[in-house]
Design a protein around this motif. Structure first.
Motif, PDB file in Angstrom:
ATOM      1  N   ASN A  24     -45.477  -9.336  18.428  1.00  0.00           N
ATOM      2  CA  ASN A  24     -46.717 -10.058  18.755  1.00  0.00           C
ATOM      3  C   ASN A  24     -47.981  -9.314  18.349  1.00  0.00           C
ATOM      4  O   ASN A  24     -49.014  -9.473  18.986  1.00  0.00           O
ATOM      5  CB  ASN A  24     -46.745 -10.425  20.239  1.00  0.00           C
ATOM      6  N   GLN A  26     -50.727  -8.428  15.116  1.00  0.00           N
ATOM      7  CA  GLN A  26     -51.198  -8.969  13.842  1.00  0.00           C
ATOM      8  C   GLN A  26     -51.802  -7.848  13.014  1.00  0.00           C
ATOM      9  O   GLN A  26     -52.457  -6.953  13.548  1.00  0.00           O
ATOM     10  CB  GLN A  26     -52.224 -10.083  14.072  1.00  0.00           C
ATOM     11  N   LYS A  28     -53.747  -6.907   9.094  1.00  0.00           N
ATOM     12  CA  LYS A  28     -54.366  -7.290   7.834  1.00  0.00           C
ATOM     13  C   LYS A  28     -53.704  -6.485   6.726  1.00  0.00           C
ATOM     14  O   LYS A  28     -53.698  -5.254   6.778  1.00  0.00           O
ATOM     15  CB  LYS A  28     -55.862  -6.961   7.829  1.00  0.00           C
ATOM     16  N   LEU A  41     -50.842 -11.027   8.874  1.00  0.00           N
ATOM     17  CA  LEU A  41     -49.435 -11.212   9.226  1.00  0.00           C
ATOM     18  C   LEU A  41     -49.242 -11.026  10.719  1.00  0.00           C
ATOM     19  O   LEU A  41     -49.923 -10.215  11.341  1.00  0.00           O
ATOM     20  CB  LEU A  41     -48.547 -10.184   8.515  1.00  0.00           C
ATOM     21  N   GLU A  42     -48.271 -11.747  11.276  1.00  0.00           N
ATOM     22  CA  GLU A  42     -47.915 -11.574  12.681  1.00  0.00           C
ATOM     23  C   GLU A  42     -46.439 -11.221  12.783  1.00  0.00           C
ATOM     24  O   GLU A  42     -45.586 -11.914  12.226  1.00  0.00           O
ATOM     25  CB  GLU A  42     -48.186 -12.839  13.479  1.00  0.00           C
ATOM     26  N   LYS A  44     -42.903 -10.652  14.890  1.00  0.00           N
ATOM     27  CA  LYS A  44     -42.134 -11.169  16.023  1.00  0.00           C
ATOM     28  C   LYS A  44     -40.846 -10.376  16.117  1.00  0.00           C
ATOM     29  O   LYS A  44     -40.257 -10.002  15.105  1.00  0.00           O
ATOM     30  CB  LYS A  44     -41.779 -12.650  15.829  1.00  0.00           C
ATOM     31  N   THR A  54     -44.711 -13.106   9.682  1.00  0.00           N
ATOM     32  CA  THR A  54     -45.091 -14.379   9.083  1.00  0.00           C
ATOM     33  C   THR A  54     -46.556 -14.316   8.655  1.00  0.00           C
ATOM     34  O   THR A  54     -47.389 -13.760   9.368  1.00  0.00           O
ATOM     35  CB  THR A  54     -44.916 -15.511  10.121  1.00  0.00           C
ATOM     36  N   VAL A  55     -46.861 -14.913   7.498  1.00  0.00           N
ATOM     37  CA  VAL A  55     -48.245 -14.998   7.033  1.00  0.00           C
ATOM     38  C   VAL A  55     -48.958 -16.041   7.898  1.00  0.00           C
ATOM     39  O   VAL A  55     -48.607 -17.220   7.885  1.00  0.00           O
ATOM     40  CB  VAL A  55     -48.332 -15.400   5.547  1.00  0.00           C
ATOM     41  N   LYS A  56     -49.930 -15.590   8.672  1.00  0.00           N
ATOM     42  CA  LYS A  56     -50.711 -16.488   9.521  1.00  0.00           C
ATOM     43  C   LYS A  56     -51.899 -17.074   8.757  1.00  0.00           C
ATOM     44  O   LYS A  56     -52.273 -18.215   8.978  1.00  0.00           O
ATOM     45  CB  LYS A  56     -51.225 -15.764  10.767  1.00  0.00           C
ATOM     46  N   LYS A  57     -52.488 -16.238   7.876  1.00  0.00           N
ATOM     47  CA  LYS A  57     -53.665 -16.703   7.123  1.00  0.00           C
ATOM     48  C   LYS A  57     -53.793 -15.903   5.838  1.00  0.00           C
ATOM     49  O   LYS A  57     -53.631 -14.683   5.839  1.00  0.00           O
ATOM     50  CB  LYS A  57     -54.928 -16.517   7.974  1.00  0.00           C
ATOM     51  N   GLU A  80     -49.088 -19.589   3.693  1.00  0.00           N
ATOM     52  CA  GLU A  80     -49.357 -19.544   5.126  1.00  0.00           C
ATOM     53  C   GLU A  80     -48.165 -20.173   5.842  1.00  0.00           C
ATOM     54  O   GLU A  80     -47.755 -21.284   5.533  1.00  0.00           O
ATOM     55  CB  GLU A  80     -50.659 -20.259   5.464  1.00  0.00           C
ATOM     56  N   GLY A  81     -47.581 -19.437   6.755  1.00  0.00           N
ATOM     57  CA  GLY A  81     -46.391 -19.884   7.464  1.00  0.00           C
ATOM     58  C   GLY A  81     -45.106 -19.309   6.898  1.00  0.00           C
ATOM     59  O   GLY A  81     -44.040 -19.461   7.492  1.00  0.00           O
TER      60      GLY A  81
END
Length: 144
Positions: A24, A26, A28, A41-42, A44, A54-57, A80-81
């Motif tokens: 959890n 994030q 850059k 990225l985030e 998990k 996962t690429v969040k943005k 993204e995603g």
């Protein structure tokens, strides 16, 4: 002399007490060639104890929005995603190994290892083929 020894021992223990929990968080990603942020990225934690990210943005306006060079199920998918880190395992309190990382720009997957800075604000990431000596580094910055 005894005071210095105790002080140094205390610092060593404090330095080893640091542990980074990636779940959890994030980060850059910073381009190792331009020094500019590329994506957010985030991480998990999976049920088997490994980590994915996962690429969040996408932060780079010039970056591809789809993974055109990816193969298989990822081909043509939005960046993204996209899950780009798989099977990363904690080897110690601040070192992670055994994972893979996908470069959406090239569509290639590399072996991956990472090490957190002592303050937990930077992650030194190494992507490589074969042996770690044949790879490249990026320093990611914690975003939260």
């Amino acid at each position: 002399m005894k005071k210095w020894s105790i002080a140094l021992l205390g610092l060593a223990v404090m330095g080893n007490a640091f542990a980074l929990e990636l779940a959890n968080t994030q980060w850059k990603t910073i381009d190792d060639e331009t020094g500019k942020p590329k994506a957010l990225l985030e991480f998990k934690k999976q049920s088997d104890g490994t980590y994915t990210a996962t690429v969040k943005k996408v932060l780079d306006p010039k970056a591809n929005k789809v993974c055109g060079k990816c193969s298989g199920a990822q081909q043509g998918k939005p960046v993204e995603g996209l899950v780009v880190v798989h099977n990363l395992k904690a080897e110690s309190a601040s070192k992670f190994e055994g994972g893979t990382i996908l470069d959406p720009k090239s569509g290639k997957t590399y072996k991956m290892k990472a090490e957190a800075s002592p303050d937990g604000q930077r992650l030194q990431v190494r992507g490589y083929i074969g042996v770690a000596a044949l790879g490249r580094n990026q320093t990611w910055q914690r975003a939260q």
